[in-house]
Write a protein that holds these residues in place. Structure first.
Motif, mmCIF file in Angstrom:
data_model
loop_
_atom_site.group_PDB
_atom_site.id
_atom_site.type_symbol
_atom_site.label_atom_id
_atom_site.label_comp_id
_atom_site.label_asym_id
_atom_site.label_seq_id
_atom_site.Cartn_x
_atom_site.Cartn_y
_atom_site.Cartn_z
ATOM 1 N N THR A 28 0.873 -1.177 0.000
ATOM 2 C CA THR A 28 0.000 0.000 0.000
ATOM 3 C C THR A 28 0.906 1.221 0.000
ATOM 4 N N PHE A 29 1.271 1.635 -1.195
ATOM 5 C CA PHE A 29 2.332 2.627 -1.380
ATOM 6 C C PHE A 29 2.073 3.895 -0.582
ATOM 7 N N SER A 30 0.846 4.352 -0.566
ATOM 8 C CA SER A 30 0.540 5.630 0.081
ATOM 9 C C SER A 30 0.688 5.576 1.596
ATOM 10 N N SER A 31 0.899 4.376 2.143
ATOM 11 C CA SER A 31 1.078 4.235 3.593
ATOM 12 C C SER A 31 2.543 4.204 4.002
ATOM 13 N N TYR A 32 3.441 4.264 3.047
ATOM 14 C CA TYR A 32 4.869 4.103 3.317
ATOM 15 C C TYR A 32 5.648 5.393 3.116
ATOM 16 N N THR A 33 6.555 5.662 4.051
ATOM 17 C CA THR A 33 7.612 6.618 3.787
ATOM 18 C C THR A 33 8.561 5.984 2.778
ATOM 19 N N MET A 34 8.994 6.769 1.806
ATOM 20 C CA MET A 34 9.928 6.279 0.793
ATOM 21 C C MET A 34 11.249 7.018 0.932
ATOM 22 N N GLY A 35 12.314 6.243 0.842
ATOM 23 C CA GLY A 35 13.638 6.836 0.989
ATOM 24 C C GLY A 35 14.551 6.473 -0.162
ATOM 25 N N TRP A 36 15.567 7.289 -0.332
ATOM 26 C CA TRP A 36 16.671 6.994 -1.240
ATOM 27 C C TRP A 36 17.957 6.916 -0.425
ATOM 28 N N PHE A 37 18.735 5.908 -0.717
ATOM 29 C CA PHE A 37 20.042 5.717 -0.112
ATOM 30 C C PHE A 37 21.052 5.487 -1.228
ATOM 31 N N ARG A 38 22.321 5.595 -0.899
ATOM 32 C CA ARG A 38 23.346 5.321 -1.904
ATOM 33 C C ARG A 38 24.536 4.649 -1.250
ATOM 34 N N GLN A 39 25.249 3.908 -2.084
ATOM 35 C CA GLN A 39 26.441 3.215 -1.600
ATOM 36 C C GLN A 39 27.538 3.305 -2.641
ATOM 37 N N ALA A 40 28.610 3.955 -2.241
ATOM 38 C CA ALA A 40 29.781 4.069 -3.097
ATOM 39 C C ALA A 40 30.727 2.898 -2.821
ATOM 40 N N PRO A 41 31.604 2.559 -3.755
ATOM 41 C CA PRO A 41 32.527 1.436 -3.539
ATOM 42 C C PRO A 41 33.342 1.612 -2.268
ATOM 43 N N GLY A 42 33.356 0.583 -1.446
ATOM 44 C CA GLY A 42 34.145 0.602 -0.230
ATOM 45 C C GLY A 42 33.551 1.401 0.909
ATOM 46 N N LYS A 43 32.329 1.894 0.715
ATOM 47 C CA LYS A 43 31.704 2.704 1.760
ATOM 48 C C LYS A 43 30.380 2.088 2.195
ATOM 49 N N GLU A 44 29.912 2.521 3.337
ATOM 50 C CA GLU A 44 28.626 2.044 3.822
ATOM 51 C C GLU A 44 27.482 2.727 3.064
ATOM 52 N N ARG A 45 26.359 2.051 3.051
ATOM 53 C CA ARG A 45 25.170 2.641 2.445
ATOM 54 C C ARG A 45 24.731 3.824 3.304
ATOM 55 N N GLU A 46 24.468 4.954 2.654
ATOM 56 C CA GLU A 46 24.139 6.158 3.398
ATOM 57 C C GLU A 46 22.807 6.744 2.942
ATOM 58 N N PHE A 47 22.192 7.439 3.874
ATOM 59 C CA PHE A 47 20.920 8.108 3.618
ATOM 60 C C PHE A 47 21.120 9.260 2.645
ATOM 61 N N VAL A 48 20.161 9.409 1.730
ATOM 62 C CA VAL A 48 20.148 10.534 0.806
ATOM 63 C C VAL A 48 18.939 11.428 1.061
ATOM 64 N N ALA A 49 17.742 10.836 1.047
ATOM 65 C CA ALA A 49 16.516 11.620 1.215
ATOM 66 C C ALA A 49 15.355 10.707 1.556
ATOM 67 N N PHE A 50 14.351 11.265 2.234
ATOM 68 C CA PHE A 50 13.093 10.550 2.379
ATOM 69 C C PHE A 50 11.930 11.501 2.185
ATOM 70 N N ILE A 51 10.786 10.905 1.892
ATOM 71 C CA ILE A 51 9.542 11.659 1.776
ATOM 72 C C ILE A 51 8.462 10.875 2.501
ATOM 73 N N SER A 52 7.700 11.563 3.329
ATOM 74 C CA SER A 52 6.682 10.898 4.130
ATOM 75 C C SER A 52 5.538 10.393 3.255
ATOM 76 N N TRP A 53 4.704 9.553 3.848
ATOM 77 C CA TRP A 53 3.661 8.883 3.077
ATOM 78 C C TRP A 53 2.719 9.859 2.395
ATOM 79 N N PHE A 54 2.480 10.991 3.010
ATOM 80 C CA PHE A 54 1.566 11.942 2.395
ATOM 81 C C PHE A 54 2.300 13.045 1.643
ATOM 82 N N GLY A 55 3.641 12.945 1.625
ATOM 83 C CA GLY A 55 4.450 13.891 0.873
ATOM 84 C C GLY A 55 4.691 15.209 1.555
#
Length: 123
Positions: A28-55
């Motif tokens: 139920t997509f509209s009930s979820y916060t959606m996030g973007w993360f990224r991972q560069a070579p040799g580094k940990e996955r890091e937070f980029v951005a999120f948007i709440s369920w209602f935007g």
């Protein structure tokens, strides 16, 4: 079965732009916060951005603030990441993720993940 499928990655020169998309299904997509993360070579996955369920609430990592914009279209069950003024240090695999609980920057709190899309920024 929940699926998150990212697209839009590629090779771009520094200063250029890319728009990533993440198409979601099986939740139920509209009930979820959606996030973007990224991972560069040799580094940990890091937070980029999120948007709440209602935007109505967004959050960005300091490194991308003012250059990246996250948005969502609940009717299309898709979240976007508009990336402008790209820098070589933005090079990474970018992942979208879905969080059923409170909006958070913590990757451990996200319930579902996509397979990622590669973004490469040349200098």
């Amino acid at each position: 079965q929940v699926q998150l499928v990212e697209s839009g990655g590629g090779l771009v020169q520094a200063g250029g732009s890319l728009r990533l998309s993440c198409a979601a299904s099986g939740l139920t997509f509209s009930s979820y916060t959606m996030g973007w993360f990224r991972q560069a070579p040799g580094k940990e996955r890091e937070f980029v951005a999120f948007i709440s369920w209602f935007g109505g609430r967004t959050s960005y990592a300091d490194s991308v603030k003012g250059r990246f914009t996250i948005s969502r279209d609940n009717a299309k069950t898709t979240v976007y990441l508009q990336m402008n003024v790209l820098k070589p240090e933005d090079t990474a695999v970018y992942y979208c993720a879905a969080d059923r609980a409170i909006a958070t920057t913590s990757r451990g709190q996200y319930d579902y993940w996509g397979q990622g899309t590669q973004v490469t920024v040349s200098s």
